[in-house]
Design a protein around this motif. Structure first.
Motif, short mmCIF file in Angstrom:
data_model
loop_
_atom_site.label_atom_id
_atom_site.label_comp_id
_atom_site.label_asym_id
_atom_site.label_seq_id
_atom_site.Cartn_x
_atom_site.Cartn_y
_atom_site.Cartn_z
N SER A 23 0.83 -1.20 0.00
CA SER A 23 0.00 0.00 0.00
C SER A 23 0.87 1.26 0.00
O SER A 23 0.63 2.20 -0.77
N ALA A 24 1.87 1.26 0.87
CA ALA A 24 2.75 2.43 0.95
C ALA A 24 3.58 2.59 -0.31
O ALA A 24 3.74 3.71 -0.83
N ALA A 25 4.08 1.47 -0.84
CA ALA A 25 4.93 1.53 -2.03
C ALA A 25 4.16 2.01 -3.25
O ALA A 25 4.71 2.70 -4.12
N GLY A 26 2.87 1.67 -3.32
CA GLY A 26 2.05 2.09 -4.44
C GLY A 26 1.91 3.60 -4.52
O GLY A 26 1.60 4.15 -5.60
N ILE A 27 2.12 4.28 -3.40
CA ILE A 27 2.07 5.74 -3.38
C ILE A 27 3.47 6.34 -3.53
O ILE A 27 3.70 7.25 -4.32
#
Length: 507
Positions: free
Chosen positions: A441-445
């Motif tokens: 989730s964090a990496a996708g941003i």
């Protein structure tokens, strides 16, 4: 354990897991939705990208918070719930398209289907690992391979259900949706807009000529100037039918429901003592690979440095890889000037090698070890990312290195569940896996944001490739330190076993 469960074939269990993952893996085909949604409904590129980001965010969040549900209720019920959320999300997306309501699309495609993504992603993995105690890497690779290939399947379905109705040429600054609406409300004004545009074939020929002359460094010729003026001053765009888009979401919601429900119903845990025949077999290597050193609860796992090592390795690998996925076509066009055919092969290859990397690297990890697999990922990508910046004159080499990166990206996802089971056991693996997937989730941003910031600042993707290469240096250091952490945890299990001959739980 019922006799019906005892007779189940572990390879059919694996096929059922693939059925779940190949369905939810359709999220990787989202780029195929962008142009139809933007051109037919007038939604901006930022709007459609937001829907994707919401889906990935809820994937990670639902995986983290619903892992405990999977442990208590089982993979089958988790899969059925995933099928419900994912299909309702697609059916609701059809309603949003019918009403042309962007916020309803955010709700259904982003949040509802995103929850289905998270549930469907973690539901079959721990059960599948129990069926393959001798090949945990292969087991998770099989399932998560389906997720990687799901984009290929769905992209074909989208192109079938939502064919382009027409291809037209417009001024470069003209929004397709606005022009199509003008055709309905003010046809005379629409005619004025296209009164000076070249014919479609002329535009394509001149655009191709401009690209060829650019690659040949003949940019100071009058021929190049004329071709570039047409290429930059106009654009070709596709026209889609709004009804086709609505129907496509309806069809896909029904198709994936029909695939996911039977898949979920077949998944079941193995009989009691199933792993004993592997752990106690005559083959020492098989016994060693089947053995689980010990068990930790999720609360115990999150107190160890190893948990955060896994989280950071996945975060860095996904941040850099997803940035390439999001911009590969544009990167190839701007940096290498890939012709149209090669650009199409690049997009197809990304999905293909993403899927192949999952089964290839996960299987290899059974033989070379999980920690060595991640060391290999990062050592390769430290070289591969900066190399892309130097391959602008070689389209084939640029594509080949991109595909290598994508195998590492997919492999990072596929090997992480087996890595978790090696470190923390199987007891609360769904919950621990869900917690670690918050890195996704964090990496996708973070990854795409860094890529976009560097591009806006420098006007090129070359700088971000060096940034990502540097990030992999950090990841490599973490992966080496994880070797010591593995020994520390295993020594703790051994000490606990010596002190207490009953099955050990790490403190």
């Amino acid at each position: 354990m019922s006799s019906a469960q005892k007779t189940k074939n572990r390879w059919l269990i694996a096929a059922s897991a693939v059925g779940l993952h190949i369905s939810i893996g359709s999220i990787y085909a989202y780029s195929a939705w962008k142009m139809p949604l933007e051109n037919a409904f007038g939604w901006s590129s930022s709007d459609t990208s937001t829907a994707f980001s919401i889906a990935i965010f809820f994937l990670g969040i639902s995986a983290a918070f619903l892992g405990r549900f999977i442990e208590k209720k089982g993979a089958s019920k988790g899969g059925l719930l995933a099928a419900s959320f994912f299909s309702v999300g697609l059916l609701g997306s059809a309603l949003a398209c019918y009403l042309q309501n962007l916020y309803l699309f955010f709700l259904f495609f982003g949040m509802v289907s995103g929850i289905g993504l998270g549930l469907g992603y973690i539901s079959p993995v721990s059960t599948l690992v129990k069926w393959f105690p001798d090949r945990r890497g292969l087991a998770t690779g099989l399932a998560i391979m389906g997720f990687g290939f799901g984009g290929l399947v769905c992209a074909k379905l989208i192109s079938t259900f939502v064919p382009a109705q027409d291809e037209i040429v417009l001024p470069a600054d003209q929004k397709t949706y606005d022009y199509l609406e003008l055709q309905k409300t003010a046809p005379e004004e629409a005619a004025k807009i296209v009164s000076t545009v070249p014919a479609l074939e002329t535009y394509k020929e001149q655009s191709k000529l401009a690209d060829e002359l650019h690659r040949e460094h003949k940019t100071d010729t009058p021929e190049y100037a004329a071709a570039k003026e047409i290429k930059d001053g106009f654009k070709s765009t596709l026209v889609y039918d709004k009804g086709d888009i609505t129907k496509a979401f309806l069809f896909l919601g029904g198709i994936y429901l029909l695939v996911m429900v039977p898949s979920a119903l077949y998944i079941a845990p193995p009989p009691a003592g199933y792993a004993d025949k592997f752990a106690k077999g005559s083959d020492p290597k098989k016994a060693k690979s089947a053995a689980v050193a010990g068990e930790m609860t999720a609360k115990q796992a999150v107190r160890t440095p190893g948990f955060y090592g896994l989280w950071l390795m996945l975060f860095i690998n996904v941040s850099c890889g997803i940035a390439v996925i999001a911009t590969a076509k544009k990167m190839g066009y701007e940096m290498v000037r890939l012709p149209e055919v090669q650009a199409g092969l690049l997009v197809m290859g990304i999905s293909l090698f993403n899927g192949l990397g999952r089964i290839m690297w996960a299987s290899a990890s059974d033989f070379i070890g999980r920690s060595n697999t991640y060391v290999a990922f990062f050592a390769i990508q430290i070289i591969a990312f900066p190399a892309l910046a130097y391959l602008t004159g070689s389209p084939i080499a640029f594509m080949a290195v991109t595909f290598i990166i994508l195998t590492c990206y997919g492999g990072g996802f596929a090997a992480i569940p087996a890595y978790i089971s090696d470190l923390f056991g199987l007891k609360e693996m769904p919950t621990i896996h869900g917690f670690i997937l918050t890195a996704w989730s964090a990496a996708g941003i973070v990854g795409p944001s860094i890529n976009e910031y560097v591009y806006k600042t420098t006007g090129s993707y070359s700088g971000s490739l060096w940034v990502f290469g540097g990030a992999f240096v950090v990841a490599l250091i973490i992966s080496v330190l994880m070797k010591k952490e593995i020994k520390r945890i295993q020594n703790g299990y051994a000490a606990a076993e010596t002190a207490n001959p009953t099955p050990a739980k790490a403190a």
